[in-house]
Design a protein around this motif. Structure first.
Motif, PDB file in Angstrom:
ATOM      1  N   LYS A  34       0.990  -1.302  -0.036  1.00 60.74           N
ATOM      2  CA  LYS A  34       0.149  -0.129  -0.100  1.00 60.74           C
ATOM      3  C   LYS A  34       0.975   1.296   0.169  1.00 60.74           C
ATOM      4  O   LYS A  34       0.566   2.251  -0.627  1.00 60.74           O
ATOM      5  N   LEU A  35       1.873   1.282   0.789  1.00 61.24           N
ATOM      6  CA  LEU A  35       2.660   2.222   1.032  1.00 61.24           C
ATOM      7  C   LEU A  35       4.104   1.882   1.221  1.00 61.24           C
ATOM      8  O   LEU A  35       4.561   1.140   1.994  1.00 61.24           O
ATOM      9  N   ILE A  36       5.157   2.904   0.785  1.00 60.61           N
ATOM     10  CA  ILE A  36       6.541   2.638   1.064  1.00 60.61           C
ATOM     11  C   ILE A  36       7.122   4.199   1.493  1.00 60.61           C
ATOM     12  O   ILE A  36       6.752   4.783   0.716  1.00 60.61           O
ATOM     13  N   LEU A  37       7.667   4.338   2.768  1.00 58.28           N
ATOM     14  CA  LEU A  37       8.236   5.741   3.084  1.00 58.28           C
ATOM     15  C   LEU A  37       9.506   5.449   3.565  1.00 58.28           C
ATOM     16  O   LEU A  37       9.634   4.817   4.516  1.00 58.28           O
ATOM     17  N   VAL A  38      10.500   6.187   2.920  1.00 57.92           N
ATOM     18  CA  VAL A  38      11.922   6.016   3.196  1.00 57.92           C
ATOM     19  C   VAL A  38      12.289   7.348   4.119  1.00 57.92           C
ATOM     20  O   VAL A  38      12.370   8.488   2.857  1.00 57.92           O
TER      21      VAL A  38
END
Lengths: 167, 170
Positions: free
Chosen positions: A69-73
């Protein structure tokens, strides 16, 4: 004999047709999904919680089927965490437990060990299932803090931010 | 026994020569450390949500991916109801725009007359579909954005996201 079979088949067809028109339809499953806006809000809160302690992390959120659904780095987050956070999220969504609890569960002698059969599963702490009541609707994984307990705390901080809307 | 059988005098000369060479090597500007600017997490997220919202406002469910200078994903967002393939498509568009330093629209345009480009799309992660835009500071490409899921409005939505951070990309 042939006539008998033909008769049975047409009888079946009539039965199926009647069934489809019946007042009680074939059972379907209804479930809830995490919208993108809530996923972003939770992930941002997790990153902020870890940043506040000086840790740079990556966050992944997967849906109930384990897909992204989501990747945040976050700024300064390491390379390993990008993949590890995804696997933590996946594990929590699929096994419906925190990755820390999964590690404890499979440490019990004789317990079933799903990590032997699905190589995507991980037992590193930092994955938490996203729940509405008892129902798991996804998973959040955090990686990058020095210690799985700290990863898990930030994942929980992320979920706490949206908990009032998880109903 | 010496591995470098040179007389003392010749050794001195080569030492002097090496010193001279070192001076010549150190002199050019391209031997200095390289200074680079990178995308921040906040900037990447602003671009991504801006692009997703722009398409959502038009009624399209899409996915968006932002990659950094190294082509690695820094933000990936699967929009509500967006197709299953859209996330991977968006990622490849972002990567393609980053590595070729041009929009995927421009990349596609040059394809017909460029046999090399027709082979480039056999490389991993390259996709020749409109909807990928490089993130630039002047002439320096520092990342890429890709979006997938709308009927021909992908690049427009990406540009709406980029517009939100344009003032910081100077």
């Amino acid at each position: 004999m042939i006539r008998f079979f033909a008769g049975s088949i047409s009888a079946l067809c009539v039965f199926a047709g009647l069934n489809a028109q019946a007042a009680d339809p074939l059972p379907t499953e209804t479930f809830k999904l995490l919208p993108a806006t809530l996923a972003v809000e939770a992930a941002q809160a997790a990153i902020a919680a870890c940043k506040g302690q000086g840790y740079n992390i990556s966050v992944t959120i997967v849906d109930r089927t384990g897909s992204l659904k989501l990747i945040l780095v976050g700024d300064g987050a390491g390379v390993l965490g990008r993949e590890l956070s995804r696997r933590k999220a996946y594990t929590s969504a699929m096994q419906r437990v925190t990755t820390g609890d999964l590690a404890k569960r499979i440490a019990t002698p004789g317990a079933f060990n799903p990590t032997l059969y699905d190589t995507q599963l991980v037992t590193a702490q930092g994955g938490v299932p996203i729940k509405i009541g008892n129902e798991t609707i996804g998973g959040i994984g955090v990686s990058g803090a020095p210690g799985g307990d700290k990863d898990e705390a930030c994942a929980n901080a992320g979920l706490a931010k949206i908990s009032d809307r998880l109903s | 026994m010496s591995y470098f059988p040179v007389s003392g005098r010749r050794a001195c000369l080569s030492l002097a020569g090496a010193a001279a060479l070192w001076v010549t090597l150190a002199a050019p500007a391209d031997a200095q450390l390289i200074e680079r600017r990178d995308l921040s997490y906040a900037m990447a997220l602003t671009i991504a949500t801006g692009a997703l919202d722009a398409c959502k406002a038009m009624g399209y469910a899409t996915s968006v991916v932002v990659v950094d200078r190294g082509g690695e994903t820094v933000v990936a967002l699967h929009g509500d109801n967006a197709g299953l393939h859209t996330m991977e498509n968006a990622r490849r568009k972002a990567y393609t725009a980053r590595t070729f330093r041009m929009t995927t629209e421009d990349y596609v345009k040059g394809m017909k007359d460029n046999p090399v480009r027709q082979q480039q799309i056999t490389l991993p992660n390259i996709v020749a579909i409109n909807g990928g835009v490089p993130i630039k500071v002047g002439n320096d490409t520092i990342g890429g954005v890709g979006l997938s899921g709308s009927p021909g409005k992908d690049e427009e939505c990406v540009n709406a996201g980029l517009a939100k951070v344009q003032q910081f990309l100077q």
